[in-house]
Enzyme design. Structure first.
Site, PDB file in Angstrom:
ATOM      1  N   HIS A   1       2.083 -31.866-100.059  1.00 28.46           N
ATOM      2  CA  HIS A   1       2.555 -30.514-100.373  1.00 28.46           C
ATOM      3  C   HIS A   1       3.049 -29.849 -99.098  1.00 28.46           C
ATOM      4  CE1 HIS A   1       2.713 -26.483-102.108  1.00 28.46           C
ATOM      5  NE2 HIS A   1       2.794 -27.120-103.260  1.00 28.46           N
TER       6      HIS A   1
ATOM      7  N   ARG B   1      -5.091 -26.632-109.008  1.00 26.77           N
ATOM      8  CA  ARG B   1      -4.482 -26.811-110.335  1.00 26.77           C
ATOM      9  C   ARG B   1      -4.674 -28.255-110.792  1.00 26.77           C
ATOM     10  NH1 ARG B   1       1.461 -25.144-108.984  1.00 26.77           N
ATOM     11  NH2 ARG B   1       0.952 -26.636-107.327  1.00 26.77           N
TER      12      ARG B   1
ATOM     13  N   HIS C   1      10.322 -31.523-105.976  1.00 27.85           N
ATOM     14  CA  HIS C   1       9.709 -30.302-106.532  1.00 27.85           C
ATOM     15  C   HIS C   1       9.236 -30.649-107.957  1.00 27.85           C
ATOM     16  CE1 HIS C   1       8.853 -26.158-107.066  1.00 27.85           C
ATOM     17  NE2 HIS C   1      10.062 -25.662-107.255  1.00 27.85           N
TER      18      HIS C   1
ATOM     19  N   SER D   1      12.272 -23.376-106.343  1.00 28.14           N
ATOM     20  CA  SER D   1      12.751 -22.669-107.534  1.00 28.14           C
ATOM     21  C   SER D   1      12.606 -21.158-107.380  1.00 28.14           C
ATOM     22  CB  SER D   1      12.032 -23.159-108.798  1.00 28.14           C
ATOM     23  OG  SER D   1      10.640 -23.205-108.604  1.00 28.14           O
TER      24      SER D   1
ATOM     25  N   ASP E   1       1.220 -32.061-109.994  1.00 33.14           N
ATOM     26  CA  ASP E   1       2.039 -32.997-110.772  1.00 33.14           C
ATOM     27  C   ASP E   1       1.388 -34.370-110.948  1.00 33.14           C
ATOM     28  OD1 ASP E   1       4.084 -31.166-111.184  1.00 33.14           O
ATOM     29  OD2 ASP E   1       4.950 -31.583-109.222  1.00 33.14           O
TER      30      ASP E   1
END
Ligand code: HAX
Length: 437
Positions: A309, A318, A263, A233, A364
């Site tokens: 990743h 995160r 993504h 992005s 995620d």
């Protein structure tokens, strides 16, 4: 302390001069080589971009302007926007000024609702948010001032104004999309007395008697704000912006990349995978059932969402921050417990697949179960939330790019035949060409 605009007015020329100096004086210093493997491997590891807002180290994860993300978890997302742009956190006055600006600009033009209402009712929330941003392009100050002959040194100014307008409107737009798309009732307008993240939570209309959902949303927005410049992005927006398309075009385009399952869509796919597990085993699976289910996914050539990743080689910090939030606020929740069990079991499975370089969870893998716990159960909406957060980073990167005078992005492509000839020259091998009928 100076406002965001004042701080940028002082710092942008410094950033610009530094870029110009390095690009001129050290133009011929070599930074990296590129192998055939990298060319065919999505350019992984090729150092070809400068992005100062944040960086991602394989071993430690996201660092925003030199500060590891886990030291920023108590910060508001709009503070992070200030930090991304200026490399310093705002004091109380500068933060208040930014929040006031955002609140003053939050009114969404009526035609955005008309366009969203005219879309087919089963449109994906990512299509809706990307469309809502794109349709507002007619309001771009950057585009208007460019047409009038604005000098290059001024580019960052209307880029900032456009960005503030978009960011200010996003809580209302996202809330509207959620409520319309999932039949949740009429729009809930933002409250000008609230901070930006609290308004994102408010407009969704999720009951939040003790404010913990709002805390989760603020944390989520902060954690997802930026992830350096090479992800799909950011890189897409960067490329679009480099043609001096305005931020409405650039952000909308970047969000279209975020919508892919490798993504940002992994955000929704993770919860879907967790729910599939629960439904198949009627609750929390045993370790063995989970292992088997993971192998079934892998053997049917599908990815396990939320794991792996392109850059990270450790558990995403995160993920850790959201996991800690979950342990504190919903450790007893069945869906959270399944996500925790996946975290314990799945890396061991992925470690057995030689080609997988990172078996650890990314961000995620955990946000969906937390949203689900608080009643935000409609997972097709999750990536739109990601988009709201990532708008901060994409806008910051865009403003800085215009500020430093970054040129149009234009790497050189080669044909397969060129590459084969080159490999033959370098290796002395004779490579057979495929015969095409
Ligand atoms: N499940 C199954 N296979 C996986 C995998 C996973 N979780 N992670 C990597 N692989 C596979 C890749 O598909 C690739 O297979 P092929 O060679 O057959 O194509 C191989 O392992 C090597 O991949 P890699 O070098 O380890 O990883 P990449 O840099 O190519 O890809 C991805 C990184 C994130 C796309 C990948 O790990 C993946 O697909 N993960 C699952 C989807 C996901 O969680 N995406 C979100 C990432 C974070 C993000 O951007 N959030 O927005």
């Amino acid at each position: 302390m100076a406002t965001l605009r004042e701080t940028l007015a002082y710092r942008i020329p410094i950033f610009r001069e530094q870029r110009a100096f390095l690009a001129k004086k050290y133009a011929n210093v070599k930074v990296c080589d590129v192998t055939v493997g990298q060319i065919y491997g999505g350019m992984r590891g090729v150092l070809g971009l400068v992005t100062d807002t944040s960086s991602v180290d394989p071993e430690t994860g996201l660092v925003i302007r030199g500060i590891p993300i886990k030291q920023l978890t108590d910060r508001l997302p709009e503070e992070i926007f200030f930090l991304l742009l200026t490399s310093k956190l705002p004091d109380e006055t500068a933060l208040k000024d930014l929040q006031d600006e955002l609140n003053q600009r939050s009114e969404v033009p009526g035609y955005v609702w008309d366009v969203l209402n005219a879309m087919p009712p089963d449109s994906h929330p990512m299509t809706m948010i990307s469309t809502a941003i794109l349709v507002m392009q007619r309001e771009s100050l950057f585009a208007a001032q460019y047409e009038e002959g604005m000098p290059k040194e001024e580019f960052w100014k209307p880029a900032l104004e456009d960005s503030l307008n978009i960011i200010a409107r996003l809580p209302d737009i996202a809330g509207y999309i959620y409520r319309k798309r999932f039949d949740k009732g009429p729009r809930i307008a933002p409250d000008p007395s609230l901070d930006w993240g609290a308004n994102v939570a408010r407009t969704l209309g999720i009951p939040d008697p003790d404010g913990r959902f709002t805390k989760l949303i603020r944390l989520y927005l902060t954690l997802h704000s930026d992830h350096e410049g090479g992800n799909v992005s950011a890189f897409t927006s960067r490329t679009i912006g480099s043609a001096l398309s305005d931020i409405y075009y650039a952000l909308s385009g970047g969000l279209n990349g975020l919508a892919g399952p490798l993504h940002g869509l992994a955000n929704q796919e993770c919860l879907r995978w967790v729910l599939m597990l629960r439904d198949k085993f009627g609750g929390i699976p045993t370790d063995e059932q989970l292992r088997q289910f993971a192998w079934e996914t892998l053997n049917s050539n599908q990815v396990i969402p939320g794991y792996g990743h392109a850059v990270l080689r450790v558990t995403d910090p995160r993920f850790e921050a959201l996991y800690e939030f979950g342990m504190k606020h919903c450790a007893d929740d069945e869906i959270f417990q399944i996500a925790s069990k996946i975290y314990q079991v799945v890396p061991g499975v992925l470690q057995q697949v030689q080609k997988i370089k990172d078996p650890w969870p990314n961000v995620d893998a955990i946000s969906g179960p937390l949203f689900h716990h608080f009643g935000l159960t409609e997972y097709p909406f999750y990536t739109a939330m990601f988009g709201v957060a990532r708008a901060l980073g994409i806008c910051a990167q865009y403003i800085i790019a215009r500020g430093v005078g970054r040129p149009i992005t234009r790497p050189k492509s080669i044909t397969s035949e060129w590459l084969i000839n080159y490999i033959e020259q370098q290796t002395g091998d004779k490579i057979e060409r495929p015969v095409l009928e």
